[in-house]
Scaffold this motif. Structure first.
Motif, PDB file in Angstrom:
ATOM      1  N   MET A   1      -5.291 -10.565   8.133  1.00 55.20           N
ATOM      2  CA  MET A   1      -5.233  -9.078   8.224  1.00 55.20           C
ATOM      3  C   MET A   1      -4.319  -8.280   9.011  1.00 55.20           C
ATOM      4  SD  MET A   1      -7.149  -6.391   5.925  1.00 55.20           S
ATOM      5  CE  MET A   1      -8.358  -7.599   5.550  1.00 55.20           C
ATOM      6  N   ALA A   2      -3.577  -7.540   8.876  1.00 53.00           N
ATOM      7  CA  ALA A   2      -2.495  -7.671   9.292  1.00 53.00           C
ATOM      8  C   ALA A   2      -2.545  -6.546  10.764  1.00 53.00           C
ATOM      9  CB  ALA A   2      -1.414  -6.692   9.173  1.00 53.00           C
ATOM     10  N   LEU A   5      -2.986  -2.953  11.603  1.00 48.51           N
ATOM     11  CA  LEU A   5      -3.766  -1.486  10.493  1.00 48.51           C
ATOM     12  C   LEU A   5      -4.588  -0.954  11.508  1.00 48.51           C
ATOM     13  CD1 LEU A   5      -3.482  -3.228   6.647  1.00 48.51           C
ATOM     14  CD2 LEU A   5      -2.204  -1.717   7.605  1.00 48.51           C
ATOM     15  N   ARG A  10      -7.872  -1.076   6.857  1.00 47.51           N
ATOM     16  CA  ARG A  10      -7.568  -2.132   6.132  1.00 47.51           C
ATOM     17  C   ARG A  10      -9.169  -2.033   5.926  1.00 47.51           C
ATOM     18  NH1 ARG A  10      -8.394  -4.285  12.714  1.00 47.51           N
ATOM     19  NH2 ARG A  10      -6.306  -4.829  12.955  1.00 47.51           N
ATOM     20  N   LEU A  13      -7.743  -1.391   2.047  1.00 50.26           N
ATOM     21  CA  LEU A  13      -7.548  -2.754   1.208  1.00 50.26           C
ATOM     22  C   LEU A  13      -7.821  -4.258   1.468  1.00 50.26           C
ATOM     23  CD1 LEU A  13      -4.298  -4.372   1.504  1.00 50.26           C
ATOM     24  CD2 LEU A  13      -4.407  -5.137   3.886  1.00 50.26           C
ATOM     25  N   ARG A  17      -8.473  -4.994  -2.288  1.00 49.81           N
ATOM     26  CA  ARG A  17      -7.950  -6.695  -3.275  1.00 49.81           C
ATOM     27  C   ARG A  17      -9.498  -7.188  -3.377  1.00 49.81           C
ATOM     28  NH1 ARG A  17      -6.374  -8.439   2.777  1.00 49.81           N
ATOM     29  NH2 ARG A  17      -4.104  -8.690   2.586  1.00 49.81           N
ATOM     30  N   LEU A  49       0.226   1.592   3.852  1.00 50.04           N
ATOM     31  CA  LEU A  49      -0.434   0.406   3.075  1.00 50.04           C
ATOM     32  C   LEU A  49       1.124  -0.345   1.500  1.00 50.04           C
ATOM     33  CD1 LEU A  49      -4.101   0.453   2.187  1.00 50.04           C
ATOM     34  CD2 LEU A  49      -2.401  -1.260   4.239  1.00 50.04           C
ATOM     35  N   GLY A  52       3.848  -1.232   3.760  1.00 52.21           N
ATOM     36  CA  GLY A  52       4.041  -2.500   4.399  1.00 52.21           C
ATOM     37  C   GLY A  52       3.909  -3.525   3.547  1.00 52.21           C
ATOM     38  N   ASP A  53       3.963  -4.815   4.130  1.00 51.55           N
ATOM     39  CA  ASP A  53       4.076  -6.363   3.340  1.00 51.55           C
ATOM     40  C   ASP A  53       2.625  -6.920   3.654  1.00 51.55           C
ATOM     41  OD1 ASP A  53       4.881  -8.362   2.226  1.00 51.55           O
ATOM     42  OD2 ASP A  53       6.369  -9.214   3.900  1.00 51.55           O
ATOM     43  N   TYR A  54       1.965  -6.361   2.111  1.00 48.62           N
ATOM     44  CA  TYR A  54       0.691  -7.354   2.206  1.00 48.62           C
ATOM     45  C   TYR A  54       0.589  -7.587   1.007  1.00 48.62           C
ATOM     46  CZ  TYR A  54       0.225  -4.203   5.827  1.00 48.62           C
ATOM     47  OH  TYR A  54       0.474  -2.916   7.470  1.00 48.62           O
ATOM     48  N   ASP A  55      -0.509  -8.157   0.553  1.00 47.56           N
ATOM     49  CA  ASP A  55      -0.618  -8.623  -0.837  1.00 47.56           C
ATOM     50  C   ASP A  55      -0.788  -8.182  -2.245  1.00 47.56           C
ATOM     51  OD1 ASP A  55      -3.380  -8.592  -0.209  1.00 47.56           O
ATOM     52  OD2 ASP A  55      -3.966 -10.423  -0.638  1.00 47.56           O
TER      53      ASP A  55
END
Length: 73
Positions: A1-2, A5, A10, A13, A17, A49, A52-55
């Protein structure tokens, strides 16, 4: 986890997910109900989110009765 955040971001996110595999569209109001936040809190935190660079890929999709987000993993 980044690490950059907030705890709310979090939680959002993690929620996305956990649910995006079976669902594509999410309303801020319904995410808020699940996580104990207002739709406004969800909307303001989900923007971070998006940027940002998240999946997950998050796109603002509609506005009827609450903002709808299209989410792809």
């Amino acid at each position: 986890m980044a690490p950059d955040l907030t705890s709310k971001q979090r939680r959002i996110l993690e929620y996305l997910r956990n649910n995006a595999a079976t669902k594509t569209y999410f309303k801020s109001r319904l995410i808020g109900q699940e996580l104990g936040m207002t739709a406004k809190e969800v909307g303001s935190n989900i923007t971070a989110l998006q940027e940002g660079d998240y999946d997950v890929e998050i796109e603002k999709w509609g506005y009827s009765s609450s903002t709808t987000w299209k989410v792809d993993i």
